[in-house]
Design an enzyme around this catalytic site. Structure first.
Site, PDB file in Angstrom:
ATOM      1  N   ASP A 369      43.564 -34.671  19.699  1.00  0.00           N
ATOM      2  CA  ASP A 369      42.445 -33.754  19.428  1.00  0.00           C
ATOM      3  C   ASP A 369      41.664 -34.223  18.205  1.00  0.00           C
ATOM      4  O   ASP A 369      41.627 -35.427  17.887  1.00  0.00           O
ATOM      5  CB  ASP A 369      43.017 -32.325  19.273  1.00  0.00           C
ATOM      6  CG  ASP A 369      42.046 -31.239  19.686  1.00  0.00           C
ATOM      7  OD1 ASP A 369      41.173 -30.901  18.879  1.00  0.00           O
ATOM      8  OD2 ASP A 369      42.156 -30.723  20.817  1.00  0.00           O
ATOM      9  N   ASP A 370      41.048 -33.309  17.526  1.00  0.00           N
ATOM     10  CA  ASP A 370      40.168 -33.556  16.385  1.00  0.00           C
ATOM     11  C   ASP A 370      40.873 -34.398  15.303  1.00  0.00           C
ATOM     12  O   ASP A 370      42.092 -34.362  15.173  1.00  0.00           O
ATOM     13  CB  ASP A 370      39.809 -32.172  15.805  1.00  0.00           C
ATOM     14  CG  ASP A 370      38.555 -32.189  14.976  1.00  0.00           C
ATOM     15  OD1 ASP A 370      38.095 -33.270  14.636  1.00  0.00           O
ATOM     16  OD2 ASP A 370      38.051 -31.097  14.678  1.00  0.00           O
ATOM     17  N   ASP A 481      34.061 -30.678  23.078  1.00  0.00           N
ATOM     18  CA  ASP A 481      34.079 -29.410  22.338  1.00  0.00           C
ATOM     19  C   ASP A 481      32.677 -29.069  21.819  1.00  0.00           C
ATOM     20  O   ASP A 481      31.800 -29.931  21.730  1.00  0.00           O
ATOM     21  CB  ASP A 481      35.050 -29.566  21.154  1.00  0.00           C
ATOM     22  CG  ASP A 481      35.680 -28.259  20.711  1.00  0.00           C
ATOM     23  OD1 ASP A 481      35.167 -27.190  21.096  1.00  0.00           O
ATOM     24  OD2 ASP A 481      36.672 -28.308  19.957  1.00  0.00           O
ATOM     25  N   ASP A 551      40.867 -20.204  22.363  1.00  0.00           N
ATOM     26  CA  ASP A 551      41.700 -20.681  21.256  1.00  0.00           C
ATOM     27  C   ASP A 551      42.855 -19.718  20.998  1.00  0.00           C
ATOM     28  O   ASP A 551      43.776 -20.038  20.250  1.00  0.00           O
ATOM     29  CB  ASP A 551      40.857 -20.812  19.979  1.00  0.00           C
ATOM     30  CG  ASP A 551      40.091 -22.119  19.950  1.00  0.00           C
ATOM     31  OD1 ASP A 551      40.360 -22.993  20.791  1.00  0.00           O
ATOM     32  OD2 ASP A 551      39.208 -22.271  19.084  1.00  0.00           O
TER      33      ASP A 551
HETATM   34  C1  DGJ Z   1      38.130 -25.823  18.863  1.00  0.00           C
HETATM   35  C2  DGJ Z   1      38.977 -26.009  20.084  1.00  0.00           C
HETATM   36  O1  DGJ Z   1      38.914 -24.877  20.881  1.00  0.00           O
HETATM   37  C3  DGJ Z   1      40.398 -26.331  19.642  1.00  0.00           C
HETATM   38  O2  DGJ Z   1      41.248 -26.423  20.746  1.00  0.00           O
HETATM   39  C4  DGJ Z   1      40.377 -27.619  18.866  1.00  0.00           C
HETATM   40  O3  DGJ Z   1      39.974 -28.672  19.701  1.00  0.00           O
HETATM   41  C5  DGJ Z   1      39.441 -27.491  17.680  1.00  0.00           C
HETATM   42  N1  DGJ Z   1      38.144 -27.042  18.086  1.00  0.00           N
HETATM   43  C6  DGJ Z   1      39.318 -28.804  16.954  1.00  0.00           C
HETATM   44  O4  DGJ Z   1      38.402 -28.776  15.939  1.00  0.00           O
END
Ligand code: DGJ
Length: 736
Positions: A369-370, A481, A551
């Site tokens: 991920d990020d 995203d 989330d």
């Molecule tokens: C928001 C997403 O919904 C999360 O799952 C994650 O990827 C974060 N952004 C990362 O910044």
């Protein structure tokens, strides 16, 4: 979009002449024209939709609902009289695509200002074209050479019809569109209706709402630049008493990931109509001579088997017609995502360690991920700089990806392509690329600004940066995203009259990047995420394989979020992760409960596997293996909601495979009060005469036979031995 290559009038009329005449001959076709009524009949398996030309030459909706068997039963279209001098015939008649003009007081489908200042549009029928399951009806203004082509596509097996419009400027001056809708759906008149829709917010998506429809309007919309978590672009309307199995429900959904609107309106004559398309808020779209604008796809259908019927129709549409893999459907892989485990602290060693553990429990796709790019150590910097952070990955991503591949998983990567942090090389180089009004403040959210994706140079930068990463690395999956909505949506470089086109061109360019990436990298899959479920609609689903639901991964909250989500969107695209506890809201549920909740969609694991005990990993291995035995049924079958999490302390959902060979029931006790007895669970969608072999994951069925008949399971029902807080189980029924 603007395109000078739109078919010419002579081509159009020739096609009409050839195809129109043939179509009139065969009344059994999915789309046919009846010359007696001067009407077009659109037939699905169980429904009929009829639009005709009335005595004034206007297109008028004549019927939408359960299937009609004889065309001649319907009288030809005829306008309704005015109601006193206050409600004109234009307002009392079900005009199929009313322009704002004449004496129209209801929501128009199209509103324009002509170059000479005229703001009056009266559309009359011009010509038709039938091509397979598609009907095109062309209308023209009574004076100006402004045409609208209404396109209808019929999906007979799904009981769904899709509408959209194309507005063409054949005048020799600019015509400014001020409202451009895809169309309007009319329900049978003079009934008391109830509206169902989903609303929410970040981490609280998809909460179902129901309210009576009364004279006036309810506007469902987004003004935020993308689809939004706040309201979802679908509606369902019934007469008040429908449940999951019974009752007439009319429903619709838009395919557009920008500003959209649906106006649910009951007129003074008690006619309910639902107009949908581009949001007319801050909307202005100048069409130069020869240009045209296409409106979003607006799908709608009718079910006489309640809300369950609605959902299953929409799932079939999504799986059979919309999703990128619709021609060769395949099940979604079990995914691991590192976000909740590591947040921005990603590096090669840490990701490898997680990957090893993920592979051991049966994960098939590993997603970083990020945090892997630019100066991205927290959410203050780096967005826009899509190059690998060499402090975290001194040798690039290659060694990690190879390791993940050797473990038998494919590799996915997070991007947030539409954003820029002011603290980034991209912003330092191109501050003008963020949307802005010169001399005005630029509002940051999560420390970031929105790139003006409507600009073609910005689109090309983003495409090239992503394409480079995908070309240099074996990345099979992108999590796309978007963590904030638009603000100060200025486009100072464009001519003033065209600056509001940003709302549409932004989305078109985002779609184009996704489409081009997929084309250039065959097999690439994309997840649509917008800080959770902020970009979920039938437009983005044409180019993304799954969506991030929320989330909020807390399992009890998720039961409600997932229920709302699956009213309109298939469990196949609903990403659901198992994460650690205590969760977001402080609640701790057992790992089994978390797994079973997540296994009702497309399963992912988002926990910190380094913290799991050997027992946790063993349980996870068993649950993932069980999931693989039922996932085709969950992802591609029919869903029956047996007990709603909104209505009591017990939730149960049943999924039945398309071929009927397998059914699986997931059951959850939220929190037992007063030792209330467990209700009997009556299965649905089985073959009454067939015998089903029972397989439980943990013997929580009161019934102890190895097999049961379908009739017993549906009529007598079964009971579960669930007790205490957050007890849960799953049972499979295999047809013998
Ligand atoms: C928001 C997403 O919904 C999360 O799952 C994650 O990827 C974060 N952004 C990362 O910044």
């Amino acid at each position: 979009m603007k395109n000078k290559l739109f078919p010419t009038r002579s081509f159009f009329l020739l096609t009409v002449a050839i195809l129109g005449i043939c179509s009139a001959a065969n009344a059994a076709d999915v789309v046919h024209y009846s010359p007696i009524q001067k009407a077009w009949f659109l037939e699905t398996g169980h429904t009929t939709y009829v639009v005709g030309v009335n005595e004034n030459g206007e297109l008028q909706n004549m019927y939408w609902g359960k299937k009609l068997t004889r065309d001649e039963d319907l009288a030809p279209a005829h306008s309704n009289p005015e109601w006193a001098s206050f409600d004109s015939s234009a307002t009392t008649t079900n005009l199929e695509y009313p322009g704002w003009g004449d004496r129209l007081y209801t929501e128009p489908s199209l509103k324009v200002t002509l170059a000479d200042g005229v703001r009056d549009l009266v559309l009359k029928y011009d010509s038709q074209q039938i091509e397979g399951n598609t009907l095109r009806l062309k209308c023209k203004d009574i004076k100006y050479d402004l045409a609208v082509t209404l396109t209808y596509r019929v999906y007979p097996d799904e009981d769904i019809i899709r509408k959209s419009s194309t507005i063409e400027n054949h005048t020799n001056q600019v015509v400014t569109l001020e409202s451009a809708q895809s169309g309007v759906w009319y329900l049978p008149r003079n009934e008391q209706y109830r509206l169902t829709y989903a609303a929410g917010r970040w981490a609280g998506e998809d909460q179902l709402q129901q309210e009576p429809i009364r004279q006036g309007k309810v506007v469902l919309e987004s003004r935020r630049g993308n689809t939004s978590h706040q309201l979802y672009p679908w509606f369902a309307i019934d007469k008040g008493g429908s449940d999951q199995q019974h009752g007439q429900v009319w429903f619709g959904a838009l395919g557009w990931s920008g500003n959209w609107e649906m106006v649910v309106e009951e007129t003074p004559m008690h006619q309910v109509r639902v107009t949908g398309g581009y949001n007319d808020f801050d909307f202005s779209y100048p069409l130069k001579p020869g240009e045209h604008l296409d409106t979003p796809d607006y799908y709608a259908g009718y079910s006489d088997s309640g809300f369950g019927g609605v959902s299953n129709s929409l799932y079939r549409l999504e799986l059979n017609e919309i999703l990128p893999d619709h021609e060769h459907p395949h099940v979604r892989p079990v995914l691991y995502n590192s976000w909740e485990a590591t947040e921005f602290n990603v590096d090669e060693a840490g990701q490898k360690m997680l990957a090893e553990k993920a592979a051991k429990i049966g994960v098939e796709r590993f997603v970083m991920d990020d945090g892997w790019f630019g100066a991205r150590n927290n959410d203050h910097a780096g967005l826009g700089d899509w190059v690998v952070n060499r402090q975290k990955f001194p040798n690039g991503l290659g060694p990690l990806i190879q390791y993940v591949n050797q473990l038998g998983m494919d590799f996915g990567l997070w991007f947030e392509p539409e954003m820029v942090n002011p603290d980034s090389d991209l912003y330092r180089k191109h501050p003008d690329w963020a949307m802005n009004f010169p001399g005005r403040p630029r509002s940051e959210a999560r420390n970031q600004l929105v790139l003006n994706m409507a600009r073609d140079d910005v689109r090309d930068y983003v495409f090239n940066a992503m394409d480079k990463m995908l070309s240099e690395n074996n990345v099979k999956f992108i999590k796309w995203d978007m963590n904030r909505h638009f603000s100060e949506p200025g486009w100072p470089e464009a001519p003033v009259a065209e600056q509001k086109e940003i709302w549409i061109k932004y989305v078109r360019n985002v779609y184009e990047i996704m489409d081009r990436l997929r084309q250039k990298h065959p097999g690439l899959e994309i997840e649509s995420c917008s800080g959770g479920g902020g970009r979920v609609d039938l437009g983005v689903l044409e180019r993304t394989d799954e969506v991030w639901t929320s989330d909020n991964t807390e399992a009890l909250d998720r039961l409600k979020i997932q229920e709302g989500f699956t009213y309109a969107y298939s469990p196949k695209v609903m990403m659901a992760w198992v994460t650690d506890v205590p969760n977001f809201n402080g609640r701790s549920t057992p790992l089994k409960f978390r797994f079973l909740v997540a296994m009702q969609g497309s399963l992912g694991i988002g926990a910190n596997l380094n913290k799991w005990s050997p027992e946790d990993s063993d349980l996870a291995t068993k649950m993932i293996s069980y999931y693989k035995s039922v996932r085709e049924t969950v992802q591609m079958g029919s869903l029956y909601r047996l007990f709603s999490p909104r209505e009591g302390e017990f939730t149960a959902n049943e999924y039945v495979a398309r071929d009927g060979k397998q059914a699986v029931v997931f059951a959850f006790l939220h929190s037992q009060q007063f030792r209330n007895p467990m209700p009997a669970v009556h299965l649905r969608g089985l073959d009454a005469n067939a015998i089903y072999r029972v397989k439980t994951i943990d013997n929580k069925l009161v019934e102890t036979h190895e097999t049961y008949s379908g009739s017993y399971l549906m009529n007598h029902g079964v009971e579960f031995k669930l007790t205490g807080d957050y007890d849960s189980t799953a049972v499979t029924f295999e047809r013998q």
